[in-house]
Enzyme design. Structure first.
Site, mmCIF file in Angstrom:
data_model
loop_
_atom_site.group_PDB
_atom_site.id
_atom_site.type_symbol
_atom_site.label_atom_id
_atom_site.label_comp_id
_atom_site.label_asym_id
_atom_site.label_seq_id
_atom_site.Cartn_x
_atom_site.Cartn_y
_atom_site.Cartn_z
ATOM 1 N N LYS A 66 0.835 -1.207 0.000
ATOM 2 C CA LYS A 66 0.000 0.000 0.000
ATOM 3 C C LYS A 66 0.863 1.246 0.000
ATOM 4 O O LYS A 66 0.666 2.161 -0.798
ATOM 5 C CB LYS A 66 -0.890 0.005 1.251
ATOM 6 C CG LYS A 66 -1.530 1.343 1.552
ATOM 7 C CD LYS A 66 -2.408 1.309 2.788
ATOM 8 C CE LYS A 66 -1.714 1.681 4.069
ATOM 9 N NZ LYS A 66 -1.505 3.129 4.262
ATOM 10 N N ARG A 118 0.563 14.507 13.242
ATOM 11 C CA ARG A 118 1.552 14.173 12.213
ATOM 12 C C ARG A 118 1.829 15.433 11.417
ATOM 13 O O ARG A 118 1.032 15.856 10.602
ATOM 14 C CB ARG A 118 1.024 13.046 11.336
ATOM 15 C CG ARG A 118 0.941 11.748 12.103
ATOM 16 C CD ARG A 118 0.172 10.700 11.364
ATOM 17 N NE ARG A 118 0.911 10.092 10.261
ATOM 18 C CZ ARG A 118 0.485 8.996 9.628
ATOM 19 N NH1 ARG A 118 -0.623 8.432 9.972
ATOM 20 N NH2 ARG A 118 1.190 8.483 8.644
ATOM 21 N N ARG A 137 -8.964 -0.178 4.258
ATOM 22 C CA ARG A 137 -8.063 0.834 3.661
ATOM 23 C C ARG A 137 -6.752 0.199 3.223
ATOM 24 O O ARG A 137 -6.115 0.679 2.294
ATOM 25 C CB ARG A 137 -7.736 1.918 4.686
ATOM 26 C CG ARG A 137 -8.901 2.789 5.039
ATOM 27 C CD ARG A 137 -8.458 3.867 5.985
ATOM 28 N NE ARG A 137 -7.361 4.613 5.380
ATOM 29 C CZ ARG A 137 -6.800 5.682 5.900
ATOM 30 N NH1 ARG A 137 -7.239 6.156 7.037
ATOM 31 N NH2 ARG A 137 -5.812 6.292 5.295
HETATM 32 C C1 UD1 Z 1 4.556 6.517 6.449
HETATM 33 C C2 UD1 Z 1 3.575 5.392 6.274
HETATM 34 C C3 UD1 Z 1 3.067 4.916 7.612
HETATM 35 C C4 UD1 Z 1 4.221 4.561 8.530
HETATM 36 C C5 UD1 Z 1 5.212 5.699 8.600
HETATM 37 C C6 UD1 Z 1 6.461 5.358 9.383
HETATM 38 C C7 UD1 Z 1 2.524 5.874 4.148
HETATM 39 C C8 UD1 Z 1 1.288 6.238 3.432
HETATM 40 N N1 UD1 Z 1 2.446 5.859 5.476
HETATM 41 O O1 UD1 Z 1 3.852 7.613 7.040
HETATM 42 O O2 UD1 Z 1 2.241 3.769 7.392
HETATM 43 O O3 UD1 Z 1 3.727 4.293 9.807
HETATM 44 O O4 UD1 Z 1 5.624 6.082 7.272
HETATM 45 O O5 UD1 Z 1 7.053 4.233 8.860
HETATM 46 O O6 UD1 Z 1 3.530 5.582 3.547
HETATM 47 N N2 UD1 Z 1 7.070 14.080 11.050
HETATM 48 C C9 UD1 Z 1 7.288 15.397 11.408
HETATM 49 N N3 UD1 Z 1 7.381 16.323 10.398
HETATM 50 C C10 UD1 Z 1 7.273 15.983 9.089
HETATM 51 C C11 UD1 Z 1 7.065 14.627 8.743
HETATM 52 C C12 UD1 Z 1 6.964 13.697 9.753
HETATM 53 O O7 UD1 Z 1 7.384 15.748 12.569
HETATM 54 O O8 UD1 Z 1 7.374 16.864 8.220
HETATM 55 C C13 UD1 Z 1 6.972 13.064 12.140
HETATM 56 C C14 UD1 Z 1 5.585 12.442 12.189
HETATM 57 O O9 UD1 Z 1 4.722 13.222 12.974
HETATM 58 C C15 UD1 Z 1 5.892 11.099 12.825
HETATM 59 C C16 UD1 Z 1 7.274 10.764 12.283
HETATM 60 O O10 UD1 Z 1 7.831 11.994 11.842
HETATM 61 O O11 UD1 Z 1 5.940 11.212 14.207
HETATM 62 C C17 UD1 Z 1 7.291 9.741 11.158
HETATM 63 O O12 UD1 Z 1 6.540 10.205 10.087
HETATM 64 P P1 UD1 Z 1 6.816 9.775 8.587
HETATM 65 O O13 UD1 Z 1 7.988 8.874 8.494
HETATM 66 O O14 UD1 Z 1 6.799 11.006 7.749
HETATM 67 O O15 UD1 Z 1 5.520 8.904 8.256
HETATM 68 P P2 UD1 Z 1 4.496 9.076 7.065
HETATM 69 O O16 UD1 Z 1 5.227 9.300 5.796
HETATM 70 O O17 UD1 Z 1 3.413 10.006 7.442
#
Ligand code: UD1
Length: 407
Positions: free
Chosen positions: A11, A110, A386
């Site tokens: 996914k 997030r 989902r």
């Molecule tokens: C993706 C995955 C999700 C998985 C996650 C971590 C998809 C659709 N989703 O989510 O299933 O659980 O990776 O492996 O691919 N953060 C910030 N600022 C930012 C971006 C992120 O503070 O600009 C924080 C987030 O709040 C979170 C952490 O970083 O606490 C990890 O987020 P991230 O790795 O970006 O996850 P996603 O890409 O949202």
């Protein structure tokens, strides 16, 4: 439960590949696409931008010859946070994007600050108006070195998708290393992008003038595979999962072994078998190659029935222990302290009505229900749909006593 199950394409890769297809005018074909509702949502997002999307059997054909909009509205972004993945491709291809701010989410706040500051370094200007992120790149994008504060999956992907069409060289330091990042880079490479180091902490992108469409097969879903392996671990197995690269699952397999399971791997198949008791194993979630946060709830279900106590530490998201509240209603002994969960194994769980708080916790509740005595009714299963294709059918084929009822 025993038998074999074939996992779908990932996914978390398929969604980003659909966004990446926007970068190349023409028809790209993505195969091994899971038949799940998040993919349908992403198809709507991409179609809303003017791409012509055809859904075939486990494939998406995306014709991005002409884009007619640069906006991903709140209606879709609020349904699926991963819609933010169109930000990078839109600014790279059109020089502008309007994407609704994702807002609150079930698993902690997030943020998108790393997406924004990374793209700013590439020359994107941002304004925040009426709940939208307004991005413009009046002078086009230029290469830069971006060091991420944390190896965010989404920020790495947005930067990668923007950098491929930027002038000059971009270096992403402290990049996320998830297999889905390598899969995205492979697709971008097939489109004509020049990327080195995807899957390592330093990714170097040399921008090109334009990209051309290509075909790509989505990597197997390591989280779906892990979920079925935990199902096998809970019930004894042997359960074999096929269609996933066992190299992508190292830490999950290590933890299953610590939990008392016997694991056998072939390049595209993994078998789990448990003959003795479930043993306690401490877990801490970390960016890849650490233990995936998307497997934390499923593992907690397993540890709830372990012979002894363990600590599960969530390091990736702020608030991701919603599963614990529900499984405690089934008799589990779990205490949450900050980002640690202290899990004391119990002899048995008792079936109860429970609600899915989110996708992975929902799947974990189903697993707990399979191991529990009596009937468990899992409600609000749209969360599960989902991300899991035919979850109930696949479990039933393994011998689970499970059925779907209309709510
Ligand atoms: C993706 C995955 C999700 C998985 C996650 C971590 C998809 C659709 N989703 O989510 O299933 O659980 O990776 O492996 O691919 N953060 C910030 N600022 C930012 C971006 C992120 O503070 O600009 C924080 C987030 O709040 C979170 C952490 O970083 O606490 C990890 O987020 P991230 O790795 O970006 O996850 P996603 O890409 O949202």
């Amino acid at each position: 439960m025993a038998g074999e199950v074939v996992v779908a394409g990932a996914k978390n890769s398929a969604l980003k590949l659909a966004a990446a297809a926007l970068l190349a005018p023409g028809r790209s074909r993505i195969t091994n696409v899971p038949d799940i509702s998040d993919v349908a949502t992403m198809a709507d997002v991409v179609a809303g931008l003017g791409a012509v999307v055809e859904r075939e059997d486990h494939a998406l054909v995306i014709d991005a010859t002409e884009l007619t909009s640069y906006e991903a509205p709140y209606e879709v972004v609020s349904r699926m946070r991963a819609s933010i993945a169109v930000l990078g491709p839109l600014v790279a291809r059109l020089g502008r994007a309007r994407v609704a701010m994702p807002g609150g989410c079930a698993i902690g706040s997030r943020k998108v600050d790393m997406h924004i500051s990374g793209l700013q370094a590439l020359g994107v200007r941002f304004a925040f108006e009426h709940g939208n992120i307004e991005a413009t790149a009046p002078d086009g994008l230029h290469g830069a070195t971006v060091t991420l504060e944390f190896p965010s999956v989404g920020a790495t992907e947005n930067l990668l998708m923007a950098a491929v069409l930027a002038r000059g060289t971009t270096v992403i330091e402290n990049a996320a290393r998830e297999p889905e990042i390598a899969d995205l880079a492979a697709f971008l490479g097939a489109l004509g992008a020049r990327i080195e180091g995807a899957g390592t902490p330093t990714i170097t992108v040399t921008g090109v003038e334009s990209l051309t469409p290509a075909d790509h097969r989505v990597v197997g879903d390591r989280i779906e595979a892990g979920t079925f392996l935990v199902a096998g671990a809970l019930t004894g197995g042997p359960v074999t999962v096929r269609g996933v690269d066992s190299a992508h699952m190292e830490m999950v397999l290590v933890k299953l072994e610590q939990a008392g399971c016997h694991i056998e791997t072939e390049p595209e198949a993994i078998t789990v078998l448990r003959e003795g008791p479930i043993l306690p194993a401490d877990i801490q979630t970390l960016p890849y190659p650490g233990f995936p946060t998307d497997m934390q709830a499923q593992f907690m279900a397993l540890m709830a029935l372990a012979e002894g106590s363990c600590v599960i530490t969530e390091n990736v998201f702020e608030n991701r222990f919603m599963f614990a509240d529900e499984i405690v209603r089934m008799g589990a002994d779990i205490r949450i302290e900050g980002h640690h969960a202290l899990v004391k194994g119990v002899d048995s769980l008792s079936g109860a009505p429970v609600r899915c708080p989110d996708l992975r916790a929902g799947a974990a509740l189903v697993l707990a229900g399979l191991a529990a005595e009596g009937e468990t009714e899992v409600m609000e299963t749209t969360h599960i749909e989902r991300g899991y294709e035919r979850f109930v059918d696949k479990l039933a084929a393994l011998g689970a006593d499970i059925e779907t009822r209309e709510e």
